[in-house]
Design an enzyme around this catalytic site. Structure first.
Site, mmCIF file in Angstrom:
data_model
loop_
_atom_site.group_PDB
_atom_site.id
_atom_site.type_symbol
_atom_site.label_atom_id
_atom_site.label_comp_id
_atom_site.label_asym_id
_atom_site.label_seq_id
_atom_site.Cartn_x
_atom_site.Cartn_y
_atom_site.Cartn_z
ATOM 1 N N HIS A 109 -8.796 1.532 1.199
ATOM 2 C CA HIS A 109 -9.628 1.988 2.314
ATOM 3 C C HIS A 109 -11.032 1.464 2.038
ATOM 4 O O HIS A 109 -11.257 0.681 1.127
ATOM 5 C CB HIS A 109 -9.663 3.522 2.358
ATOM 6 C CG HIS A 109 -8.352 4.150 2.687
ATOM 7 N ND1 HIS A 109 -7.817 4.151 3.961
ATOM 8 C CD2 HIS A 109 -7.468 4.828 1.926
ATOM 9 C CE1 HIS A 109 -6.668 4.814 3.957
ATOM 10 N NE2 HIS A 109 -6.428 5.230 2.732
ATOM 11 N N ARG B 288 -3.047 13.360 -6.812
ATOM 12 C CA ARG B 288 -3.482 12.292 -5.912
ATOM 13 C C ARG B 288 -4.199 11.214 -6.725
ATOM 14 O O ARG B 288 -4.884 11.510 -7.711
ATOM 15 C CB ARG B 288 -4.410 12.835 -4.825
ATOM 16 C CG ARG B 288 -3.723 13.791 -3.873
ATOM 17 C CD ARG B 288 -4.582 14.071 -2.657
ATOM 18 N NE ARG B 288 -4.691 12.923 -1.762
ATOM 19 C CZ ARG B 288 -3.752 12.584 -0.875
ATOM 20 N NH1 ARG B 288 -2.649 13.293 -0.752
ATOM 21 N NH2 ARG B 288 -3.933 11.534 -0.094
ATOM 22 N N CYS C 121 -2.584 1.819 3.077
ATOM 23 C CA CYS C 121 -2.125 3.114 2.584
ATOM 24 C C CYS C 121 -0.950 3.682 3.390
ATOM 25 O O CYS C 121 0.158 3.176 3.256
ATOM 26 C CB CYS C 121 -3.324 4.061 2.542
ATOM 27 S SG CYS C 121 -3.117 5.409 1.381
HETATM 28 N N1 GLN Z 1 -0.247 10.361 3.079
HETATM 29 C C1 GLN Z 1 -0.109 9.220 2.247
HETATM 30 C C2 GLN Z 1 -0.303 9.551 0.798
HETATM 31 O O1 GLN Z 1 -0.947 10.526 0.472
HETATM 32 C C3 GLN Z 1 -1.083 8.150 2.676
HETATM 33 C C4 GLN Z 1 -2.512 8.512 2.405
HETATM 34 C C5 GLN Z 1 -3.505 7.554 2.984
HETATM 35 O O2 GLN Z 1 -3.210 6.841 3.936
HETATM 36 N N2 GLN Z 1 -4.702 7.583 2.472
HETATM 37 O O3 GLN Z 1 0.157 8.817 -0.037
#
Ligand code: GLN
Length: 251
Positions: free
Chosen positions: A200, A131, A97
């Site tokens: 993740h 998101r 990520c």
């Molecule tokens: N901040 C980055 C995004 O929102 C990475 C997020 C993450 O590592 N889960 O895309």
């Protein structure tokens, strides 16, 4: 026989390790311990000097945009030259990520901040308002020379949409979830022994095939192609992985 020893660099654990990413380190350490391999884990923080030639493995987890902003400059200016040489030379690096995004050319956050990446992966990332959150399954080919498909399971939570350039080789195809950008079905990128993806989880405890892929690459870097990684009994891990795939992809 003398003990095999591997060195792992854990990049920016204080800022970049969310949604269970630390479990990847625990999984690697445990899978080494079960085989009598010593895994030395060295944390790399802002300002640290690193001799990348001494490392066989590295892990770079995810982070909030604010965490990425705190380390991006250090990563680019202090680590990228040595790290990129080590990648060319076979270092096994797993980036999740936020870490994945900073291995690409840049991450333009949803507030318009441009975080430059090191460009070792031919991808770039643009933040969106919505998101991309949920369970994810990708169908991956881990070893191009022995192409067999592995279904990797994980959990994603990111605003960034990562787009592949012509030199990016996809890790896999998204079966469930959004993947790199929610549009074209790409799920992660591979370059040499470097893998970047949005899974993740923790990723490696759930996907022992990928954990061993990383360990095999690390052993090759340190000890050459004859070093073998003994098999483990992964019945429990594979059962858990399969039940997740079946739950998310009912037949
Ligand atoms: N901040 C980055 C995004 O929102 C990475 C997020 C993450 O590592 N889960 O895309």
């Amino acid at each position: 026989m003398s003990t095999l020893v591997l060195q792992l660099a854990y990049l920016y654990p204080d800022h970049m390790s969310i949604y269970g990413d630390r479990g990847n380190i625990i999984a690697l350490a445990q899978r080494c311990a079960w085989r009598g391999i010593q895994l030395n884990v060295v944390s790399v923080g802002v300002g640290d000097r690193v001799d990348w030639s001494a490392f066989d493995l590295a892990f770079f987890g995810g982070g909030q945009d604010s965490g990425q902003a705190l380390i991006a400059d250090d990563f680019l200016h202090r680590q990228s030259a040595g790290l990129c040489r080590a990648i060319e030379d076979g270092l096994a690096l797993l980036a999740i990520c936020g870490g994945y995004q900073l291995l690409g050319h840049y991450f333009l956050t949803h507030t318009g901040e441009r975080l430059p990446g090191v460009g070792v992966l031919d991808v770039h990332t643009v933040g969106g308002k919505k998101r991309l959150i949920g369970n994810i399954v990708i169908e991956a080919i881990l070893d191009e020379e022995q192409p067999s498909v592995t279904r990797l399971v994980g959990f994603e939570n990111h605003s960034g949409r990562t787009y592949h350039g012509p030199r990016a080789r996809s890790l896999g195809r998204v079966l469930v979830g959004y993947g790199d950008n929610g549009e074209d079905g790409t799920g992660g990128t591979v370059y040499r022994n470097t893998i970047g993806c949005y899974l993740h989880g923790s990723l490696l405890p759930k996907n022992p095939q990928l954990a061993d892929y990383m360990l095999r690459a690390a052993l090759r870097r340190r000890y050459g192609s004859t070093a073998m990684l003994p098999a483990l009994d992964d019945a429990l891990e594979l059962h858990a992985q399969r039940s997740m795939v079946e739950r998310l992809l009912p037949r």
